[in-house]
Every structure is written in structure tokens, then in C-alpha cells.
Design a protein around this motif. Sequence first.
Motif, PDB file in Angstrom:
ATOM      1  N   MET A   1       0.625  -1.276  -0.089  1.00  0.00           N
ATOM      2  CA  MET A   1      -0.017   0.064   0.026  1.00  0.00           C
ATOM      3  C   MET A   1       0.759   1.267  -0.045  1.00  0.00           C
ATOM      4  SD  MET A   1      -3.152   0.797   2.303  1.00  0.00           S
ATOM      5  CE  MET A   1      -4.240   1.778   2.202  1.00  0.00           C
ATOM      6  N   LEU A   2       1.790   1.187   1.006  1.00  0.00           N
ATOM      7  CA  LEU A   2       2.807   2.558   1.020  1.00  0.00           C
ATOM      8  C   LEU A   2       3.529   2.441  -0.431  1.00  0.00           C
ATOM      9  CD1 LEU A   2       4.319   4.657   2.411  1.00  0.00           C
ATOM     10  CD2 LEU A   2       5.736   2.991   3.468  1.00  0.00           C
ATOM     11  N   GLU A   3       3.849   1.626  -1.019  1.00  0.00           N
ATOM     12  CA  GLU A   3       4.438   1.500  -2.386  1.00  0.00           C
ATOM     13  C   GLU A   3       3.565   2.125  -3.270  1.00  0.00           C
ATOM     14  OE1 GLU A   3       5.739  -2.070  -5.228  1.00  0.00           O
ATOM     15  OE2 GLU A   3       6.870  -2.174  -3.036  1.00  0.00           O
ATOM     16  N   ASP A   4       2.181   1.766  -3.291  1.00  0.00           N
ATOM     17  CA  ASP A   4       1.242   2.412  -4.129  1.00  0.00           C
ATOM     18  C   ASP A   4       0.906   3.950  -4.166  1.00  0.00           C
ATOM     19  OD1 ASP A   4       0.838  -0.084  -5.469  1.00  0.00           O
ATOM     20  OD2 ASP A   4      -1.274  -0.423  -4.175  1.00  0.00           O
ATOM     21  N   ILE A   5       1.153   4.240  -2.724  1.00  0.00           N
ATOM     22  CA  ILE A   5       1.004   5.663  -2.446  1.00  0.00           C
ATOM     23  C   ILE A   5       2.342   6.462  -3.142  1.00  0.00           C
ATOM     24  CG2 ILE A   5       1.271   7.329  -0.559  1.00  0.00           C
ATOM     25  CD1 ILE A   5      -0.390   5.451   0.917  1.00  0.00           C
ATOM     26  N   LEU A   6       3.531   6.025  -2.891  1.00  0.00           N
ATOM     27  CA  LEU A   6       4.808   6.533  -3.594  1.00  0.00           C
ATOM     28  C   LEU A   6       4.787   6.560  -4.974  1.00  0.00           C
ATOM     29  CD1 LEU A   6       7.296   4.776  -1.162  1.00  0.00           C
ATOM     30  CD2 LEU A   6       6.769   7.151  -0.998  1.00  0.00           C
ATOM     31  N   LYS A   7       4.208   5.454  -5.536  1.00  0.00           N
ATOM     32  CA  LYS A   7       4.331   5.622  -7.102  1.00  0.00           C
ATOM     33  C   LYS A   7       3.265   6.580  -7.574  1.00  0.00           C
ATOM     34  CE  LYS A   7       5.241   0.599  -7.688  1.00  0.00           C
ATOM     35  NZ  LYS A   7       4.509  -0.696  -8.537  1.00  0.00           N
ATOM     36  N   SER A   8       2.100   6.586  -6.681  1.00  0.00           N
ATOM     37  CA  SER A   8       0.980   7.897  -7.071  1.00  0.00           C
ATOM     38  C   SER A   8       1.558   9.363  -6.740  1.00  0.00           C
ATOM     39  CB  SER A   8       0.023   7.590  -6.118  1.00  0.00           C
ATOM     40  OG  SER A   8      -0.826   6.456  -6.415  1.00  0.00           O
ATOM     41  N   VAL A   9       2.540   9.406  -5.902  1.00  0.00           N
ATOM     42  CA  VAL A   9       2.964  10.680  -5.603  1.00  0.00           C
ATOM     43  C   VAL A   9       4.180  10.889  -6.515  1.00  0.00           C
ATOM     44  CG1 VAL A   9       4.528  11.847  -3.799  1.00  0.00           C
ATOM     45  CG2 VAL A   9       2.567  10.576  -3.067  1.00  0.00           C
ATOM     46  N   ASN A  10       4.974   9.725  -6.955  1.00  0.00           N
ATOM     47  CA  ASN A  10       5.737  10.123  -8.116  1.00  0.00           C
ATOM     48  C   ASN A  10       5.355  10.438  -9.358  1.00  0.00           C
ATOM     49  OD1 ASN A  10       8.037   9.751  -6.349  1.00  0.00           O
ATOM     50  ND2 ASN A  10       8.276   7.630  -6.749  1.00  0.00           N
ATOM     51  N   LYS A  11       4.248   9.821  -9.540  1.00  0.00           N
ATOM     52  CA  LYS A  11       3.290   9.936 -10.876  1.00  0.00           C
ATOM     53  C   LYS A  11       2.841  11.384 -10.855  1.00  0.00           C
ATOM     54  CE  LYS A  11      -0.305   8.416 -13.633  1.00  0.00           C
ATOM     55  NZ  LYS A  11      -1.514   7.431 -13.865  1.00  0.00           N
ATOM     56  N   ALA A  12       2.254  11.703  -9.674  1.00  0.00           N
ATOM     57  CA  ALA A  12       1.591  12.949  -9.674  1.00  0.00           C
ATOM     58  C   ALA A  12       2.793  14.275  -9.744  1.00  0.00           C
ATOM     59  CB  ALA A  12       1.078  13.328  -8.345  1.00  0.00           C
ATOM     60  N   GLU A  13       3.872  13.954  -9.080  1.00  0.00           N
ATOM     61  CA  GLU A  13       5.127  14.813  -9.400  1.00  0.00           C
ATOM     62  C   GLU A  13       5.373  14.870 -10.743  1.00  0.00           C
ATOM     63  OE1 GLU A  13       8.157  13.559  -6.568  1.00  0.00           O
ATOM     64  OE2 GLU A  13       7.366  14.815  -4.989  1.00  0.00           O
ATOM     65  N   ALA A  14       5.825  13.885 -11.304  1.00  0.00           N
ATOM     66  CA  ALA A  14       6.039  13.860 -12.918  1.00  0.00           C
ATOM     67  C   ALA A  14       4.961  14.650 -13.608  1.00  0.00           C
ATOM     68  CB  ALA A  14       6.205  12.301 -13.316  1.00  0.00           C
ATOM     69  N   GLU A  15       3.795  14.239 -13.276  1.00  0.00           N
ATOM     70  CA  GLU A  15       2.916  15.191 -14.299  1.00  0.00           C
ATOM     71  C   GLU A  15       2.885  16.600 -13.891  1.00  0.00           C
ATOM     72  OE1 GLU A  15      -1.010  13.253 -13.129  1.00  0.00           O
ATOM     73  OE2 GLU A  15      -0.634  11.349 -14.500  1.00  0.00           O
TER      74      GLU A  15
END
Length: 102
Positions: A1-15
Motif C-alpha cells: 500500500m505504501l508502495e502504491d502511495i509512493l508511485k502515485s506521488v511520483n506519478k503526480a510529481e512527474a505530471e
Amino acid sequence: MLEDILKSVNKAEAEADEILKTAEAQAVSILEEAKAQAKAMTSDTSQKIRSMNQEMTEKMQSDGQGQLAAAAAEAEKETEALREFIAPKRAEAVEAVISSLV
């Protein structure tokens, strides 16, 4: 779950980075376009001012020539009136000068 949150944050930062880059590119483009429009407007305004100045100069010259012609005509009328006025007295003046010499 933490991993999904980090991926979402990284994706949001990239966007967000991509959106920022796009916005910066658009800002540069808008600025360049605004500069070009300002330069064109300045050039147009300068041309209009030069044209207006030329028109005003020509009108003033024309008006001045008209006034000069009117003044010359008036002076000619006054000169002619003076000639007509002194013509009869000229003979008297010539006779008076001759009498004073004799």
C-alpha cells in the motif's frame, strides 16, 4: 500500500513537472508573441504619427501660401488705390517742383 502511495506521488510529481514545463513553454511563446505585437504596434503608431505630421505640415504650408496670396492681393489693391489717389496730384507736385527751381 505504501508502495502504491509512493508511485502515485511520483506519478503526480512527474505530471506536475510536465505541466510546469508546458506552462513555461507557453509563457515564453506568449511573451514572444506579445513582444512581436508590441513592436508591430509601435511601428504602426510611428508610421501614423509621421503621416499625420506630414499631412499637418502640408496643410500648414498650403494655408500659409493661401494667406500669403491673399496678403499680396490686398497689398496690390492698396497700391493701386494709392496710385489712383496720387495720379491727379502728381501734375501739381511736378509743377510745384519746377516753380521752386525757377
